[in-house]
Design a protein around this motif. Structure first.
Motif, PDB file in Angstrom:
ATOM      1  N   HIS A 354       0.807  -1.221   0.000  1.00 22.93           N
ATOM      2  CA  HIS A 354       0.000   0.000   0.000  1.00 22.93           C
ATOM      3  C   HIS A 354       0.840   1.272   0.000  1.00 22.93           C
ATOM      4  CE1 HIS A 354       1.003  -0.305   4.284  1.00 22.93           C
ATOM      5  NE2 HIS A 354       0.700   0.986   4.377  1.00 22.93           N
ATOM      6  N   ALA A 355       2.174   1.128   0.190  1.00 23.98           N
ATOM      7  CA  ALA A 355       3.021   2.319   0.272  1.00 23.98           C
ATOM      8  C   ALA A 355       4.118   2.355  -0.790  1.00 23.98           C
ATOM      9  CB  ALA A 355       3.659   2.401   1.664  1.00 23.98           C
ATOM     10  N   THR A 356       4.112   1.432  -1.746  1.00 22.36           N
ATOM     11  CA  THR A 356       5.149   1.385  -2.778  1.00 22.36           C
ATOM     12  C   THR A 356       5.108   2.644  -3.642  1.00 22.36           C
ATOM     13  OG1 THR A 356       4.988  -1.025  -2.849  1.00 22.36           O
ATOM     14  CG2 THR A 356       6.082   0.039  -4.695  1.00 22.36           C
ATOM     15  N   SER A 357       6.277   3.159  -3.999  1.00 20.24           N
ATOM     16  CA  SER A 357       6.354   4.327  -4.875  1.00 20.24           C
ATOM     17  C   SER A 357       5.646   4.047  -6.199  1.00 20.24           C
ATOM     18  CB  SER A 357       7.822   4.683  -5.132  1.00 20.24           C
ATOM     19  OG  SER A 357       7.934   5.605  -6.192  1.00 20.24           O
ATOM     20  N   LEU A 358       4.788   4.975  -6.608  1.00 17.71           N
ATOM     21  CA  LEU A 358       4.054   4.784  -7.863  1.00 17.71           C
ATOM     22  C   LEU A 358       4.991   4.829  -9.065  1.00 17.71           C
ATOM     23  CD1 LEU A 358       0.805   6.850  -7.206  1.00 17.71           C
ATOM     24  CD2 LEU A 358       1.127   4.372  -7.144  1.00 17.71           C
ATOM     25  N   GLN A 359       6.135   5.520  -8.929  1.00 15.19           N
ATOM     26  CA  GLN A 359       7.119   5.516 -10.019  1.00 15.19           C
ATOM     27  C   GLN A 359       7.672   4.104 -10.232  1.00 15.19           C
ATOM     28  OE1 GLN A 359       6.992   7.795  -7.651  1.00 15.19           O
ATOM     29  NE2 GLN A 359       6.670   9.717  -8.760  1.00 15.19           N
ATOM     30  N   LEU A 360       7.941   3.413  -9.128  1.00 17.97           N
ATOM     31  CA  LEU A 360       8.424   2.040  -9.242  1.00 17.97           C
ATOM     32  C   LEU A 360       7.349   1.134  -9.844  1.00 17.97           C
ATOM     33  CD1 LEU A 360      10.444   1.318  -5.950  1.00 17.97           C
ATOM     34  CD2 LEU A 360      11.301   1.441  -8.298  1.00 17.97           C
ATOM     35  N   VAL A 361       6.113   1.311  -9.409  1.00 17.67           N
ATOM     36  CA  VAL A 361       5.016   0.515  -9.973  1.00 17.67           C
ATOM     37  C   VAL A 361       4.922   0.747 -11.480  1.00 17.67           C
ATOM     38  CG1 VAL A 361       2.528   0.103  -9.951  1.00 17.67           C
ATOM     39  CG2 VAL A 361       3.735   0.534  -7.802  1.00 17.67           C
ATOM     40  N   GLY A 362       5.101   2.004 -11.912  1.00 18.53           N
ATOM     41  CA  GLY A 362       5.072   2.318 -13.341  1.00 18.53           C
ATOM     42  C   GLY A 362       6.159   1.596 -14.106  1.00 18.53           C
ATOM     43  N   VAL A 363       7.357   1.533 -13.551  1.00 25.51           N
ATOM     44  CA  VAL A 363       8.456   0.814 -14.197  1.00 25.51           C
ATOM     45  C   VAL A 363       8.127  -0.676 -14.291  1.00 25.51           C
ATOM     46  CG1 VAL A 363      10.875   0.126 -13.993  1.00 25.51           C
ATOM     47  CG2 VAL A 363      10.202   2.478 -13.485  1.00 25.51           C
ATOM     48  N   TYR A 364       7.596  -1.220 -13.223  1.00 23.92           N
ATOM     49  CA  TYR A 364       7.280  -2.653 -13.202  1.00 23.92           C
ATOM     50  C   TYR A 364       6.232  -3.019 -14.263  1.00 23.92           C
ATOM     51  CZ  TYR A 364       9.547  -2.453  -8.580  1.00 23.92           C
ATOM     52  OH  TYR A 364      10.427  -2.260  -7.548  1.00 23.92           O
ATOM     53  N   ILE A 365       5.162  -2.214 -14.347  1.00 21.99           N
ATOM     54  CA  ILE A 365       4.114  -2.566 -15.319  1.00 21.99           C
ATOM     55  C   ILE A 365       4.577  -2.295 -16.747  1.00 21.99           C
ATOM     56  CG2 ILE A 365       2.282  -2.174 -13.644  1.00 21.99           C
ATOM     57  CD1 ILE A 365       1.599   0.413 -14.998  1.00 21.99           C
ATOM     58  N   ALA A 366       5.555  -1.397 -16.941  1.00 22.92           N
ATOM     59  CA  ALA A 366       6.118  -1.193 -18.276  1.00 22.92           C
ATOM     60  C   ALA A 366       6.858  -2.447 -18.729  1.00 22.92           C
ATOM     61  CB  ALA A 366       7.067   0.007 -18.276  1.00 22.92           C
ATOM     62  N   VAL A 367       7.579  -3.084 -17.808  1.00 20.01           N
ATOM     63  CA  VAL A 367       8.279  -4.329 -18.133  1.00 20.01           C
ATOM     64  C   VAL A 367       7.272  -5.411 -18.532  1.00 20.01           C
ATOM     65  CG1 VAL A 367       9.750  -6.164 -17.210  1.00 20.01           C
ATOM     66  CG2 VAL A 367      10.222  -3.780 -16.630  1.00 20.01           C
ATOM     67  N   VAL A 368       6.175  -5.488 -17.782  1.00 20.98           N
ATOM     68  CA  VAL A 368       5.123  -6.450 -18.125  1.00 20.98           C
ATOM     69  C   VAL A 368       4.546  -6.143 -19.505  1.00 20.98           C
ATOM     70  CG1 VAL A 368       2.809  -7.269 -17.512  1.00 20.98           C
ATOM     71  CG2 VAL A 368       4.527  -6.930 -15.733  1.00 20.98           C
ATOM     72  N   GLY A 369       4.323  -4.856 -19.796  1.00 19.00           N
ATOM     73  CA  GLY A 369       3.787  -4.466 -21.093  1.00 19.00           C
ATOM     74  C   GLY A 369       4.678  -4.878 -22.242  1.00 19.00           C
ATOM     75  N   VAL A 370       5.986  -4.700 -22.115  1.00 16.64           N
ATOM     76  CA  VAL A 370       6.920  -5.111 -23.168  1.00 16.64           C
ATOM     77  C   VAL A 370       6.866  -6.631 -23.357  1.00 16.64           C
ATOM     78  CG1 VAL A 370       9.351  -5.224 -23.841  1.00 16.64           C
ATOM     79  CG2 VAL A 370       8.443  -3.135 -22.808  1.00 16.64           C
ATOM     80  N   GLY A 371       6.814  -7.360 -22.252  1.00 18.29           N
ATOM     81  CA  GLY A 371       6.742  -8.815 -22.348  1.00 18.29           C
ATOM     82  C   GLY A 371       5.492  -9.293 -23.067  1.00 18.29           C
ATOM     83  N   VAL A 372       4.358  -8.719 -22.716  1.00 13.60           N
ATOM     84  CA  VAL A 372       3.101  -9.102 -23.367  1.00 13.60           C
ATOM     85  C   VAL A 372       3.124  -8.719 -24.844  1.00 13.60           C
ATOM     86  CG1 VAL A 372       0.617  -8.664 -23.444  1.00 13.60           C
ATOM     87  CG2 VAL A 372       1.757  -8.983 -21.247  1.00 13.60           C
ATOM     88  N   GLY A 373       3.666  -7.536 -25.169  1.00 11.62           N
ATOM     89  CA  GLY A 373       3.737  -7.094 -26.557  1.00 11.62           C
ATOM     90  C   GLY A 373       4.559  -8.012 -27.434  1.00 11.62           C
ATOM     91  N   CYS A 374       5.591  -8.613 -26.870  1.00 10.32           N
ATOM     92  CA  CYS A 374       6.424  -9.545 -27.637  1.00 10.32           C
ATOM     93  C   CYS A 374       5.787 -10.926 -27.775  1.00 10.32           C
ATOM     94  CB  CYS A 374       7.789  -9.699 -26.966  1.00 10.32           C
ATOM     95  SG  CYS A 374       8.865  -8.257 -27.082  1.00 10.32           S
ATOM     96  N   LEU A 375       4.831 -11.240 -26.917  1.00 11.78           N
ATOM     97  CA  LEU A 375       4.300 -12.598 -26.862  1.00 11.78           C
ATOM     98  C   LEU A 375       3.009 -12.817 -27.638  1.00 11.78           C
ATOM     99  CD1 LEU A 375       4.850 -13.834 -23.193  1.00 11.78           C
ATOM    100  CD2 LEU A 375       5.583 -14.976 -25.267  1.00 11.78           C
ATOM    101  N   MET A 376       2.013 -11.980 -27.423  1.00  9.63           N
ATOM    102  CA  MET A 376       0.644 -12.322 -27.802  1.00  9.63           C
ATOM    103  C   MET A 376       0.495 -12.675 -29.274  1.00  9.63           C
ATOM    104  SD  MET A 376      -1.858  -9.942 -25.486  1.00  9.63           S
ATOM    105  CE  MET A 376      -3.284 -10.792 -26.130  1.00  9.63           C
TER     106      MET A 376
END
Length: 533
Positions: A354-376
């Motif tokens: 509940h207290a994680t930096s939103l900037q870090l969360v943004g970086v994490y979901i960007a990594v997920v986005g790149v992975g999904v973009g390469c896969l689907m």
């Protein structure tokens, strides 16, 4: 077909695909508001997504089989009409059951659109060139699946209200219908003795539904445990129905899921990988909007903006990988890299609270986005490269089916995990205030109606529980990585069809070009003339 002719056809196909996928994601940031307005619970929250995905998954193989037998243009237009009807029902819903009914109809239409778009593309573009155009469809999927939450948040915070999260899709669907009517020209193949495997389709839908009902309620307060007589009954019936479906598929003339296709090594591994992708993509990301709003206290609009890093990651990866595959003819490095990034991204997201930096969360979901973009899209490309044109609808829809099925399972399972974990953490927080209750996680989600201390405890519980969802998604993504590593690295053929129907295209592109040049030429001329007409 010329590049311009293909782009004209793709315009309508991408518009239809964009609209269908947008309807799935646009409600994610609106769901807390929708469920609060309709007085729903956490279980119903998950089922708003699950019902659409279930109907999508159950109908996809049927649409794919129909695509191999009848006119694909009429079928995709029919799917869009069904989608419009379902969207209208959901938009006018006055309670959760009516909303779920509309989502079912909407999901059936979505299943047709997703299955038929990839089948049509596979019917008119050779695999070697398909990566170039798959980038466009991947970009549409990226924008719709990740940009939908942003649009949904803006609509919810505007005077329009949450109902327009459904209504906004209607004009887009009409535009897709008009574009397809004007640009799509595919010769109708009339076949005698055509039969649809309705028994197989019914058993498949029933088996999947029973298993989804089980995972949706197992382990939740007031229902039954994962290890119980009720669970054994649900699992037993679900598995029995699926076994009966497999038996039927081995005996009928035109099986809904051709076993000789799905058991081929490339297709089989791609299917398993797609299940894992669906669990991670639909299951985990569905709850991102809830995390940003419920746990972090942001408005739907801000929650939508916070998903932009994922949009950017998927957009760049889908377009970039598609163009590079078309240029170099090498596809496997991209899906392996995508699966690895998916594992890394979900692993990082498993650390949030509940207290994680939103900037870090943004970086994490960007990594997920790149992975999904390469896969689907590239997983579908790998499968289409191994089957003949006459089976491309069934093969493509099988991958789409299992990806969506994985998504439905993911939403249900992760929703159950979230509800159970929130209940535990909330009870611990209430105990600190001297409040004796253990049912906080499954109640009404309208936190604005609760006293501030109570709302704070529940927000903290949701934030701390979300990391566990992504840990589960990370473990599932490991399965994806193993599967894509094992997929045979067959070269992409440069012809639309392979030499023999059902034969795996393991020849070099140069060899494929020499096979049956007269037939290839006649087929290409026929398609070109059809487009001109």
């Amino acid at each position: 077909m010329t590049h311009r002719q293909i782009l004209e056809v793709l315009a309508g196909l991408i518009a239809a695909l964009f609209t269908a996928l947008l309807s799935t994601t646009i409600v994610t940031t609106a769901l807390p508001t929708i469920i609060g307005d309709l007085k729903g619970t956490q279980t119903q929250y998950a089922w708003v997504i699950t019902t659409a995905l279930l109907a999508n998954a159950a109908s996809t193989p049927i649409w794919g089989k129909l695509a191999d037998l009848f006119n694909k243009k009429v079928l995709v237009q029919t799917a869009i009409v069904l989608f419009v009807v379902g969207t209208g029902i959901a938009g006018f819903a006055h309670n959760v059951p009516v909303l779920l009914a509309g989502r079912v109809v909407e999901g059936i239409g979505m299943g047709g659109v997703t299955a038929l778009v990839v089948a049509i593309i596979g019917s008119i573009i050779p695999p070697r060139d398909r990566g170039r155009y798959a980038g466009y469809t991947g970009a549409a999927m990226a924008v719709s699946m990740s940009g939908g939450p942003l649009l949904g948040g803006v609509i919810v915070d505007s005077p329009l209200g949450w109902r327009w999260c459904f209504f906004v899709c209607l004009p887009l669907a009409v535009i897709a219908l008009i574009l397809l009517q004007r640009t799509l020209r595919i010769p109708t193949e009339r076949k005698d003795g055509v039969s649809i495997d309705w028994w197989g389709a019914t058993l498949l839908a029933a088996g999947v539904s029973v298993l989804l009902i089980w995972v949706s309620f197992a382990g939740k307060p007031g229902y039954y445990d994962f290890i119980s007589k009720e669970s054994a009954l649900y699992v037993g019936v679900g598995v029995a129905l699926l076994i009966a479906m497999v038996i039927v598929e081995t005996k009928v003339k035109s099986p809904i899921i051709p076993l000789h296709i799905v058991t081929e090594k490339t297709t089989g591994l791609a299917i398993i990988a797609s299940v894992a992708v669906g669990v991670g993509l639909f299951g985990a990301t569905t709850f991102l909007g809830q995390y940003f709003q419920t746990a972090r206290g942001h408005s739907p609009t801000i929650a939508g903006f916070l998903t932009i890093p994922m949009v950017a990651g998927m957009l760049i990866a889908s377009i970039g990988s598609g163009r590079l595959i078309a240029r170099f003819g090498r596809w496997k490095p991209f899906i392996v890299a995508g699966a690895a990034l998916l594992v890394i991204g979900f692993g990082l997201l498993s650390t949030i609270d509940h207290a994680t930096s939103l900037q870090l969360v943004g970086v994490y979901i960007a990594v997920v986005g790149v992975g999904v973009g390469c896969l689907m899209q590239n997983l579908v490309l790998a499968v289409q490269n191994t089957v003949s044109v006459k089976n491309i609808g069934a093969a493509s829809s099988s991958v789409a089916f299992f990806r969506t099925f994985g998504g439905a399972i993911g939403v249900s399972v992760l929703g159950s995990i979230l509800a159970s974990r929130v209940t535990t953490l909330s009870a611990e927080g209430f105990a600190g205030l001297g409040i004796d209750t253990g049912a906080a996680g499954g109640g009404n989600l309208d936190l604005n109606a609760l006293p501030a201390p109570i709302a704070t405890i529940i927000r903290t519980a949701y934030g701390d529980a979300t990391g566990r969802l992504f840990l589960v998604a990370c473990l599932v993504a490991v399965i994806t990585l193993v599967c894509v590593i094992l997929i045979p690295n067959a070269p992409l053929r440069t012809t639309i069809d392979i030499q023999k129907p059902g034969e795996v295209g393991d020849q070099e592109p140069a060899e494929l070009d020499e096979q049956k040049p007269a037939e290839v030429g006649e087929r290409s001329e026929a398609v070109t003339e059809a487009v001109k007409v």
